[in-house]
Motif scaffolding. Sequence first.
Motif, mmCIF file in Angstrom:
data_model
loop_
_atom_site.group_PDB
_atom_site.id
_atom_site.type_symbol
_atom_site.label_atom_id
_atom_site.label_comp_id
_atom_site.label_asym_id
_atom_site.label_seq_id
_atom_site.Cartn_x
_atom_site.Cartn_y
_atom_site.Cartn_z
ATOM 1 N N VAL A 58 -3.062 1.768 -5.351
ATOM 2 C CA VAL A 58 -1.864 1.108 -4.864
ATOM 3 C C VAL A 58 -2.292 -0.073 -4.014
ATOM 4 C CG1 VAL A 58 -0.387 3.137 -4.938
ATOM 5 C CG2 VAL A 58 -1.738 2.669 -2.891
ATOM 6 N N ASP A 59 -1.366 -1.001 -3.803
ATOM 7 C CA ASP A 59 -1.720 -2.236 -3.119
ATOM 8 C C ASP A 59 -1.492 -2.176 -1.615
ATOM 9 O OD1 ASP A 59 -2.478 -3.732 -5.477
ATOM 10 O OD2 ASP A 59 -0.376 -3.596 -6.028
ATOM 11 N N TYR A 60 -0.429 -1.494 -1.193
ATOM 12 C CA TYR A 60 -0.106 -1.435 0.225
ATOM 13 C C TYR A 60 0.405 -0.049 0.582
ATOM 14 C CZ TYR A 60 -0.116 -6.409 -0.647
ATOM 15 O OH TYR A 60 -0.481 -7.656 -1.062
ATOM 16 N N VAL A 61 0.190 0.338 1.821
ATOM 17 C CA VAL A 61 0.798 1.557 2.335
ATOM 18 C C VAL A 61 1.347 1.282 3.721
ATOM 19 C CG1 VAL A 61 -0.592 3.198 1.016
ATOM 20 C CG2 VAL A 61 -1.434 2.374 3.225
ATOM 21 N N VAL A 62 2.441 1.938 4.046
ATOM 22 C CA VAL A 62 2.957 1.956 5.408
ATOM 23 C C VAL A 62 2.491 3.264 6.024
ATOM 24 C CG1 VAL A 62 5.023 1.997 6.856
ATOM 25 C CG2 VAL A 62 4.972 0.575 4.791
ATOM 26 N N THR A 63 1.844 3.184 7.168
ATOM 27 C CA THR A 63 1.300 4.381 7.797
ATOM 28 C C THR A 63 1.919 4.597 9.169
ATOM 29 O OG1 THR A 63 -0.526 3.286 8.952
ATOM 30 C CG2 THR A 63 -0.897 3.919 6.650
ATOM 31 N N LEU A 64 1.874 5.837 9.614
ATOM 32 C CA LEU A 64 2.320 6.154 10.964
ATOM 33 C C LEU A 64 1.247 5.759 11.972
ATOM 34 C CD1 LEU A 64 3.731 9.764 10.428
ATOM 35 C CD2 LEU A 64 5.008 7.613 10.415
ATOM 36 N N ILE A 101 4.481 5.646 3.245
ATOM 37 C CA ILE A 101 5.117 5.001 2.090
ATOM 38 C C ILE A 101 4.069 4.232 1.296
ATOM 39 C CG2 ILE A 101 6.885 3.354 1.331
ATOM 40 C CD1 ILE A 101 8.249 3.828 4.087
ATOM 41 N N HIS A 102 4.128 4.350 -0.027
ATOM 42 C CA HIS A 102 3.254 3.591 -0.919
ATOM 43 C C HIS A 102 4.025 2.411 -1.517
ATOM 44 C CE1 HIS A 102 1.247 7.504 -0.782
ATOM 45 N NE2 HIS A 102 0.151 6.902 -1.188
ATOM 46 N N VAL A 103 3.330 1.288 -1.669
ATOM 47 C CA VAL A 103 3.917 0.099 -2.298
ATOM 48 C C VAL A 103 2.964 -0.400 -3.372
ATOM 49 C CG1 VAL A 103 4.864 -2.208 -1.952
ATOM 50 C CG2 VAL A 103 4.973 -0.531 -0.085
ATOM 51 N N GLU A 104 3.444 -0.476 -4.600
ATOM 52 C CA GLU A 104 2.662 -0.993 -5.724
ATOM 53 C C GLU A 104 3.259 -2.329 -6.154
ATOM 54 O OE1 GLU A 104 0.082 -1.502 -8.947
ATOM 55 O OE2 GLU A 104 -0.052 -0.243 -7.168
ATOM 56 N N THR A 105 2.405 -3.312 -6.455
ATOM 57 C CA THR A 105 2.885 -4.616 -6.908
ATOM 58 C C THR A 105 2.386 -4.905 -8.314
ATOM 59 O OG1 THR A 105 0.990 -5.814 -5.981
ATOM 60 C CG2 THR A 105 2.901 -5.506 -4.549
ATOM 61 N N PRO A 138 9.863 23.517 2.536
ATOM 62 C CA PRO A 138 10.148 22.575 1.452
ATOM 63 C C PRO A 138 9.617 21.180 1.780
ATOM 64 C CG PRO A 138 12.072 22.803 2.839
ATOM 65 C CD PRO A 138 11.033 23.746 3.406
ATOM 66 N N TRP A 139 9.439 20.376 0.735
ATOM 67 C CA TRP A 139 9.016 18.996 0.908
ATOM 68 C C TRP A 139 10.239 18.101 1.052
ATOM 69 C CZ3 TRP A 139 3.872 17.247 0.794
ATOM 70 C CH2 TRP A 139 2.914 18.218 0.463
ATOM 71 N N PRO A 140 10.170 17.082 1.890
ATOM 72 C CA PRO A 140 11.262 16.107 1.921
ATOM 73 C C PRO A 140 11.221 15.220 0.685
ATOM 74 C CG PRO A 140 9.487 15.377 3.349
ATOM 75 C CD PRO A 140 9.091 16.752 2.847
ATOM 76 N N ALA A 141 12.330 14.599 0.346
ATOM 77 C CA ALA A 141 12.319 13.569 -0.694
ATOM 78 C C ALA A 141 11.505 12.390 -0.181
ATOM 79 C CB ALA A 141 13.741 13.139 -1.024
ATOM 80 N N ILE A 142 10.631 11.852 -1.031
ATOM 81 C CA ILE A 142 9.677 10.828 -0.602
ATOM 82 C C ILE A 142 9.925 9.533 -1.374
ATOM 83 C CG2 ILE A 142 7.231 10.222 -0.475
ATOM 84 C CD1 ILE A 142 6.676 13.272 -0.394
ATOM 85 N N PRO A 143 10.128 8.414 -0.680
ATOM 86 C CA PRO A 143 10.367 7.138 -1.362
ATOM 87 C C PRO A 143 9.069 6.435 -1.749
ATOM 88 C CG PRO A 143 10.606 6.838 1.000
ATOM 89 C CD PRO A 143 10.298 8.302 0.779
ATOM 90 N N LEU A 144 9.100 5.733 -2.878
ATOM 91 C CA LEU A 144 8.010 4.873 -3.333
ATOM 92 C C LEU A 144 8.595 3.508 -3.667
ATOM 93 C CD1 LEU A 144 6.341 7.294 -5.932
ATOM 94 C CD2 LEU A 144 5.704 7.026 -3.529
ATOM 95 N N LEU A 145 7.792 2.468 -3.562
ATOM 96 C CA LEU A 145 8.248 1.121 -3.881
ATOM 97 C C LEU A 145 7.346 0.486 -4.931
ATOM 98 C CD1 LEU A 145 9.079 -0.385 -0.365
ATOM 99 C CD2 LEU A 145 10.710 0.106 -2.190
ATOM 100 N N ILE A 146 7.969 -0.180 -5.910
ATOM 101 C CA ILE A 146 7.241 -1.005 -6.868
ATOM 102 C C ILE A 146 7.889 -2.388 -6.876
ATOM 103 C CG2 ILE A 146 6.585 -1.375 -9.270
ATOM 104 C CD1 ILE A 146 6.548 1.593 -9.703
ATOM 105 N N ALA A 147 7.081 -3.411 -6.620
ATOM 106 C CA ALA A 147 7.554 -4.793 -6.698
ATOM 107 C C ALA A 147 6.948 -5.420 -7.947
ATOM 108 C CB ALA A 147 7.140 -5.572 -5.452
#
Length: 208
Positions: A58-64, A101-105, A138-147
Amino acid sequence: MDRIRFQYSWVNDTKQRCIFGSMPSIAQVLNIVVMARQKTARIEPASLARSALPGRVVDYVVTLKPDAAIDQAWHRLRPLPGVSVKSWNYTTRARRNPIAIHVETKGPMKSWTDGKPQIATWTDAWLTRLTRIRPAEPWPAIPLLIAQGHDWHLLIVSKKDQKMTIWEEIAIGSTRSCFDAMKVVAVLHWLIDWAETVWRPWFLSLVG
């Protein structure tokens, strides 16, 4: 944003830079940092991935940004078998900052669906890494982004037992116009809020 190198030249135009540039000030307030240039990272150890797909990154991640509780848990963390250093993530890049969060471009000449195998491989390895900290349900719903080119897409991941499902994409906007670009910015703001108000408490419950 000038010091950040992007994978594709289209990301360096004014509108795309505004999209990425909308995140840091909010991230700083919410104790979240934005990590760039993850394309040189690799899955470590390789056993975290169910399939070997060379170059699938992946190209970018948002981290805590680690708080006192995460720092305390970090001292108790041990490296996984097969690696010499410990990490919250599936890679030793940004190892002390838990990914949210993962971000793929993808370039404008490619389909956004070309990014799905990449982001799916890394997300699955990431969730496997988390289960090795402690089994989670349980796992929370997890968002992913693709640009893809100017167009931005949101995908949602759900996980139950050993099954991970990536639900169909939602078009969230583009950088073709200021109006559509503001839609993307609004979603990015919402995702950063999700990382702080949903993902951080869940992660703390996992490592606490």
